[in-house]
Design an enzyme around this catalytic site. Structure first.
Site, PDB file in Angstrom:
ATOM      1  CG  ASP A 137      -2.002  -1.077   1.164  1.00  9.73           C
ATOM      2  OD1 ASP A 137      -1.961  -1.920   0.256  1.00  9.73           O
ATOM      3  OD2 ASP A 137      -2.867  -1.110   2.069  1.00  9.73           O
ATOM      4  CG  ASP A 185      -6.613   0.229   0.989  1.00 10.61           C
ATOM      5  OD1 ASP A 185      -6.945  -0.957   1.159  1.00 10.61           O
ATOM      6  OD2 ASP A 185      -6.869   1.125   1.821  1.00 10.61           O
ATOM      7  CG  HIS A 195     -11.324   1.480  -0.030  1.00  9.13           C
ATOM      8  ND1 HIS A 195     -11.527   0.207   0.443  1.00  9.13           N
ATOM      9  CD2 HIS A 195     -10.356   2.020   0.752  1.00  9.13           C
ATOM     10  CE1 HIS A 195     -10.719  -0.011   1.467  1.00  9.13           C
ATOM     11  NE2 HIS A 195      -9.990   1.067   1.666  1.00  9.13           N
ATOM     12  CG  HIS A 221     -15.158   0.650   1.381  1.00 11.07           C
ATOM     13  ND1 HIS A 221     -14.755   0.328   2.659  1.00 11.07           N
ATOM     14  CD2 HIS A 221     -15.108  -0.508   0.673  1.00 11.07           C
ATOM     15  CE1 HIS A 221     -14.468  -0.961   2.716  1.00 11.07           C
ATOM     16  NE2 HIS A 221     -14.676  -1.498   1.529  1.00 11.07           N
ATOM     17  CG  HIS A 256      -8.386   5.563   2.630  1.00  5.61           C
ATOM     18  ND1 HIS A 256      -9.388   5.358   3.551  1.00  5.61           N
ATOM     19  CD2 HIS A 256      -7.770   4.370   2.447  1.00  5.61           C
ATOM     20  CE1 HIS A 256      -9.379   4.082   3.915  1.00  5.61           C
ATOM     21  NE2 HIS A 256      -8.413   3.461   3.262  1.00  5.61           N
ATOM     22  CE  LYS A 293      -4.092  -4.199   1.265  1.00  8.55           C
ATOM     23  NZ  LYS A 293      -4.733  -3.188   2.115  1.00  8.55           N
ATOM     24  CB  CYS A 320      -2.119  -2.629   5.277  1.00  8.87           C
ATOM     25  SG  CYS A 320      -3.765  -1.860   5.208  1.00  8.87           S
TER      26      CYS A 320
END
Length: 198
Positions: A9, A47, A49, A53, A82, A106, A151
């Protein structure tokens, strides 16, 4: 032993100026870039999203970032919006080498967050990373990236529980450290046999 580097990330929103900036987050790019050529495989997690989310505080009226709510899979910290898919914030930091073997995205399911590169936060929905590593015969993992206490730690813990040999290069990680979360994460990783390199 076949070894992979997992770069966790290193995205604009987790670097200074981003929506969920980790202090010194951009400082990990140079050490990570320097490490990449030592490994048989390089995998980057991202990441990713959708807008709105369920882990975003803005999706919960009356809640603020860093509040906690109960989700069907357990407690969930609420974050500022984010790493929204396709946004500048979701992109990898411009200084990071991104020519790895695989990018694992993810957190793309609207109803569940995902810290670990292996499983979503329900601890059962896989990302596919384990299968990829096993099919390539990779048994040892080194982790670096953001954030140490979320993470990176969740990915390291899952990797150790899945039977991989796991090292975390702390010099190439940075932490959020929310209410002592860094110390908790370091103790948790050590207790699961993760090799913490200073």
């Amino acid at each position: 032993m076949t070894e992979a580097l997992i770069v966790v990330d290193v995205q604009n929103d987790f670097c200074p100026g981003g929506a969920l900036a980790v202090p010194g987050g951009d400082e990990v790019t140079a050490p990570i870039n320097a490490m990449m050529d030592r490994f048989d495989a390089v995998i980057l997690t991202q990441d990713w999203h959708p807008a709105g989310h369920s882990s975003f505080a803005s999706s919960h009226p009356g809640k603020a970032p860093f509040d906690t709510v109960e989700m069907p899979y357990g407690p969930q910290v609420l974050w500022p919006d984010h790493c929204v898919q396709g946004s500048k914030g979701s992109e990898f930091h411009q200084d990071l080498r991104t020519g790895g073997d695989l990018i694992i995205r993810k957190g793309f399911r609207p109803g569940i967050d995902s810290y670990s590169g292996f499983f979503e936060n329900d601890q059962t929905t896989p990302t596919g990373l384990e299968g990829y590593l096993r099919s390539r015969g990779i048994t040892a993992l080194t982790l670096a990236g953001l954030a140490t206490d979320f993470c990176v730690a969740f990915t390291a813990l899952d990797a150790a529980r899945l039977g991989f040999s796991v090292t975390v290069e702390l010099a190439a990680c940075r932490a959020i450290d929310l209410d002592g979360s860094l110390q908790t994460a370091l103790e948790g990783m050590a207790s699961e046999g993760v090799n913490l390199q200073p």
